[in-house]
Design an enzyme around this catalytic site. Structure first.
Site, mmCIF file in Angstrom:
data_model
loop_
_atom_site.group_PDB
_atom_site.id
_atom_site.type_symbol
_atom_site.label_atom_id
_atom_site.label_comp_id
_atom_site.label_asym_id
_atom_site.label_seq_id
_atom_site.Cartn_x
_atom_site.Cartn_y
_atom_site.Cartn_z
ATOM 1 N N SER A 244 0.818 -1.193 0.087
ATOM 2 C CA SER A 244 -0.008 -0.091 -0.232
ATOM 3 C C SER A 244 0.772 1.175 -0.027
ATOM 4 C CB SER A 244 -0.915 -0.086 1.170
ATOM 5 O OG SER A 244 -0.388 -0.128 2.303
ATOM 6 N N GLU A 245 2.201 1.240 0.691
ATOM 7 C CA GLU A 245 3.103 2.409 0.632
ATOM 8 C C GLU A 245 4.279 1.683 0.546
ATOM 9 O OE1 GLU A 245 -0.542 4.436 2.299
ATOM 10 O OE2 GLU A 245 0.545 2.864 3.057
ATOM 11 N N THR A 246 5.278 2.440 -0.046
ATOM 12 C CA THR A 246 6.793 2.285 0.056
ATOM 13 C C THR A 246 7.299 3.879 0.325
ATOM 14 O OG1 THR A 246 6.719 0.593 -1.623
ATOM 15 C CG2 THR A 246 8.911 2.065 -1.346
ATOM 16 N N HIS B 205 0.987 4.569 8.564
ATOM 17 C CA HIS B 205 1.653 3.317 8.876
ATOM 18 C C HIS B 205 3.242 3.365 8.315
ATOM 19 C CE1 HIS B 205 1.491 1.208 4.761
ATOM 20 N NE2 HIS B 205 2.420 0.310 5.389
#
Length: 276
Positions: free
Chosen positions: A45-47, A76
């Site tokens: 969902s994120e990097t 997060h």
């Protein structure tokens, strides 16, 4: 070039049950296109990418990418990046506290224990009832005729949030992501007494390439900024998220004066070198 690289599990009750995050510690020299390509490749969902701060008050600057684009802030990645920054050997300017520079400005992150962090929820930039065509679009996409509340809870990410009667209703939702296109929609309802969490939360973000996010600190922060002052949630509570995806995320929320701290555990899963 070899760059230090972590994959961590954030808001995890145990490994592989939270929200994974990839972190590139030495991101200097990477182009926007390379960052976006890596985020698309990891398909998390994120990097996040750690860079030297441009603000002297910050410990580091982080850029956060989803498979579909860059975010000014996300919860997060804030906690997972703080873990990776310290695990790489860096030292905070102030003992027990980090200051993150990101797209919404400076965000405080405090250390609550081994591998446990909390960030200070940013203030809401937009709030109040959702009306008109956006309200109808949200209801239609959730397959609901009505909700207890539908509010803007935008802390820079564009969230709106629906409040339902029970956690079971939240878990039973089967959203229509085509109808939801363009919205970032959170849903929350209370658990029955005796459960190990006070609320159940789900986060739907089809425009970002992740239809449902497993555990979403930014949304949890927005919900807390709405619910606690409105008297709809206590000053201290635990929210569960991710059950619909086979996860078991747990997010702690604690109001201390004007600050609302959004906390959780970060567990290391992968550590190595990235060639990019």
């Amino acid at each position: 070039m070899k760059r230090r690289f972590f994959e961590v599990d954030v808001f995890a009750s145990e490994a592989l049950r939270g929200n994974p995050l990839a972190v590139v510690v030495d991101a200097q020299g990477l182009s926007d296109a390379q960052m976006q390509d890596l985020a698309r490749w990891t398909n998390f969902s994120e990097t996040s990418f750690i860079l030297p701060p441009t603000d002297a008050r910050a410990d580091y600057w982080v850029r956060i990418f989803t498979p579909g684009g860059e975010l000014p802030f996300a919860g997060h990645p804030t906690l997972g990046t703080a873990y990776a920054y310290l695990a790489s050997g860096a030292q905070p300017r102030q003992a027990g506290c980090l200051v993150q520079q990101c797209g919404v400005g400076l965000v405080r992150v405090k250390l609550q224990g081994p591998g446990r962090f909390a960030f200070d929820a940013p203030p809401l930039k937009r709030q109040g009832a959702v009306t008109g065509s956006e309200r109808q679009q949200a209801l239609d996409s959730l397959g609901l005729q009505s909700v207890l509340d539908l509010q803007w809870v935008d802390n820079g990410q564009g969230w709106m949030a629906a409040r339902l009667d029970t956690a079971e209703q939240v878990l039973a939702l089967r959203p229509d992501f085509q109808r939801m296109r363009g919205l970032k929609l959170g849903v929350i309802a209370p658990h029955a007494k005796g459960a190990d969490a006070d609320f159940e939360v789900r986060a739907f973000v089809p425009a970002l390439g992740i239809p449902e996010d497993p555990v979403t600190g930014g949304l949890q922060a927005s919900l807390a900024r709405w619910l606690i002052p409105a008297g709809l949630a206590p000053d201290h509570y635990v929210a569960a998220q991710g059950a619909a995806l086979g996860r078991a995320g747990r997010v702690s929320v604690d109001r201390e004066g004007d600050a609302i701290w959004i906390g959780g555990q970060v567990l290391p899963v992968v550590e190595g070198l990235l060639t990019l």
